[in-house]
Design an enzyme around this catalytic site. Structure first.
Site, short mmCIF file in Angstrom:
data_model
loop_
_atom_site.label_atom_id
_atom_site.label_comp_id
_atom_site.label_asym_id
_atom_site.label_seq_id
_atom_site.Cartn_x
_atom_site.Cartn_y
_atom_site.Cartn_z
CG ASP A 1 22.39 -28.25 16.64
OD1 ASP A 1 21.15 -28.23 16.50
OD2 ASP A 1 23.16 -27.62 15.91
CB SER B 1 19.23 -25.66 16.41
OG SER B 1 20.26 -25.69 15.47
CE LYS C 1 24.62 -24.33 15.60
NZ LYS C 1 23.54 -25.09 15.01
N1 URA Z 1 20.89 -22.10 12.30
C1 URA Z 1 21.07 -23.12 13.19
O1 URA Z 1 22.19 -23.34 13.66
N2 URA Z 1 20.02 -23.86 13.52
C2 URA Z 1 18.77 -23.64 13.02
O2 URA Z 1 17.86 -24.35 13.39
C3 URA Z 1 18.59 -22.58 12.11
C4 URA Z 1 19.68 -21.82 11.75
#
Ligand code: URA
Length: 468
Positions: free
Chosen positions: A178, A200, A204
């Site tokens: 990411d 994305s 996480k």
């Molecule tokens: N927050 C993120 O971590 N990724 C994105 O693509 C948009 C907002």
């Protein structure tokens, strides 16, 4: 017969080699990639010699053609598995986090993490930097002198044990794919796509080993996805994907049709949070207080510390009022190496290079704030970056003195711009003036939270989308 079977078996056990150029072409032409193909792309993204030009081309193809629900899920899981996974088991508490899809002046994380921790859940929060026109939690935290966002996982765990919450950035170990794709999307205008956002965010969150997740999915003029239907789809996609990976999830669709609170920048956002932590209740930042309590209420409920989200809200409100949340916030800052003395008098620590008060350029009701334009205005003060890797100015940003629905008189202070130097004041002022619409009649009120998705609601929504 025997020979034919042998040849079929050998064909199925040795899949054809993959080539990035073929996968770009396939997506460009509207094809759907399978899990192995997506895993291949993610593996390349996290390799030392990531082919950035091919990844950028694939991102643009994915942005233009879109990702199916299955592709988005494969992407989220492959990105999660691009690094190690944090295990919160040793914390002895339910691990719950909140993530927003990105906004302007969105500073709820600083309030929410200690609020939820005060009520007995562990909050291992992995946040991002500024992306596009939106601000980044990490950039804001780094406005605190000494605060380290790059803890190793064992340090992260130690802070969580001590304080109940810790806010860090991605490490080389956690969802490294990411980091590469996020920065590439920021530079290639490929941020605003539900499948890419889903991959994305969830990479996480799933790598953090969460038991539960509360998503703040922004709607309105400052949201990455501009139509309400697209935002609903994103909320449903995020919820269903996280649930299918074993994380209990709810998504709240919340208003980003104007900045949240009044301050948008880095340090000035922390000044605003300190007002709430210290028990002040200015009417102009009531939206920030209310949304923080709503989101924290859900976290406390999902973390098993309240029967309902409303009961969670009441617990969070108490932790804000009695000072527990402030104590935990300061403990967390200190545990990250941050200097807590700057919070004794946060205004005194605010040292912008240049300041300009912009007066209202006409009279009337503020009926519209193009929050994307306002976000770019904030970025151009120096609070965000124009090029990857640039340093941001901790003291730059904008404080808005009037909000949607207010009636202003020409000449009254409308906003204060804080920039790195005087040359960085003109462009934000232009963006600001382009982003605000006045009228003789007041606008309709917009609800702060317009819809909530849980697992069944999200799955039903996606089934309905499939039927259409
Ligand atoms: N927050 C993120 O971590 N990724 C994105 O693509 C948009 C907002």
């Amino acid at each position: 017969m025997v020979n034919r079977m042998t040849s079929q078996q050998s064909q199925s056990s040795t899949p054809a080699p993959l080539h990035m150029v073929d996968l770009i072409r396939k997506k460009r032409d509207g094809g759907a990639l399978d899990q192995r193909e997506i895993e291949y792309i993610v593996k390349l993204a996290s390799s030392e010699l990531a082919p950035l030009e091919q990844l950028a081309a694939w991102l643009m193809a994915a942005w233009l053609r879109g990702l199916s629900v299955d592709e988005a899920r494969s992407l989220a899981l492959a990105m999660r598995d691009s690094g190690v996974r944090f295990s919160p088991a040793r914390l002895g508490k339910q691990a719950v986090d909140k993530h927003s899809t990105g906004g302007v002046g969105d500073k709820t994380s600083f309030l929410i993490a200690p609020l939820a921790a005060a009520c007995g859940v562990a909050v291992p929060m992995i946040s991002g930097r500024a992306l596009g026109h939106t601000g980044g939690t990490l950039d804001k935290l780094e406005a605190i002198p000494g605060y380290r966002t790059d803890l190793e996982l064992d340090e992260f765990e130690a802070v969580l044990m001590k304080c109940g919450c810790s806010i860090i950035g991605q490490t080389d170990e956690l969802a490294p794919a990411d980091r590469v794709l996020y920065a590439l999307r920021d530079r290639t205008a490929t941020v605003e796509n539900p499948g890419l956002i889903c991959g994305s965010i969830l990479s996480k969150k799933l790598a953090a080993g969460l038991d539960s997740l509360v998503l703040d999915v922004k709607t309105g003029s400052g949201a990455f996805l501009r139509t309400y239907a697209d935002t609903e789809f994103l909320a449903a996609l995020l919820t269903a994907t996280a649930e299918s990976a074993g994380t209990r999830t709810v998504a709240l669709l919340t208003d980003m049709g104007q900045p949240l609170g009044c301050a948008a920048g880095n340090w000035i956002e922390l000044i605003e949070c300190m007002k709430l932590f210290r028990g002040e209740r200015p009417a102009e930042i009531e939206d920030l207080r209310e949304l923080s309590l709503r989101l924290a209420g859900w976290m406390i409920h999902l973390g098993g510390q309240a029967e309902t989200a409303e009961a969670g809200y009441a617990r969070a409100e108490k932790a804000l009022a009695d000072g527990t949340a402030l104590r935990i916030f300061l403990e967390m800052v200190a545990a990250h190496g941050g200097k807590t003395a700057v919070f004794d008098d946060p205004e005194a620590h605010h040292k912008p290079g240049a300041t300009r008060v912009v007066e209202a350029w006409q009279s009337g009701y503020i009926v519209e704030m193009d929050t994307t334009a306002l976000g770019w205005a904030v970025q151009r003060t120096g609070a965000g970056r124009e090029h990857a890797g640039e340093k941001v100015d901790p003291h730059a940003g904008i404080v808005f003195h009037a909000r949607r629905g207010a009636h202003v008189e020409k000449g009254q202070p409308f906003a204060t711009l804080y920039a790195t130097n005087a040359t960085k004041l003109d462009e934000p002022e232009t963006f600001l003036k382009q982003g605000v619409v006045f009228s003789d009649t007041p606008p309709q009120a917009v609800p702060l939270v317009s819809r909530i998705f849980d697992r069944s609601g999200a799955e039903a929504y996606l089934r309905e989308c499939d039927r259409r």
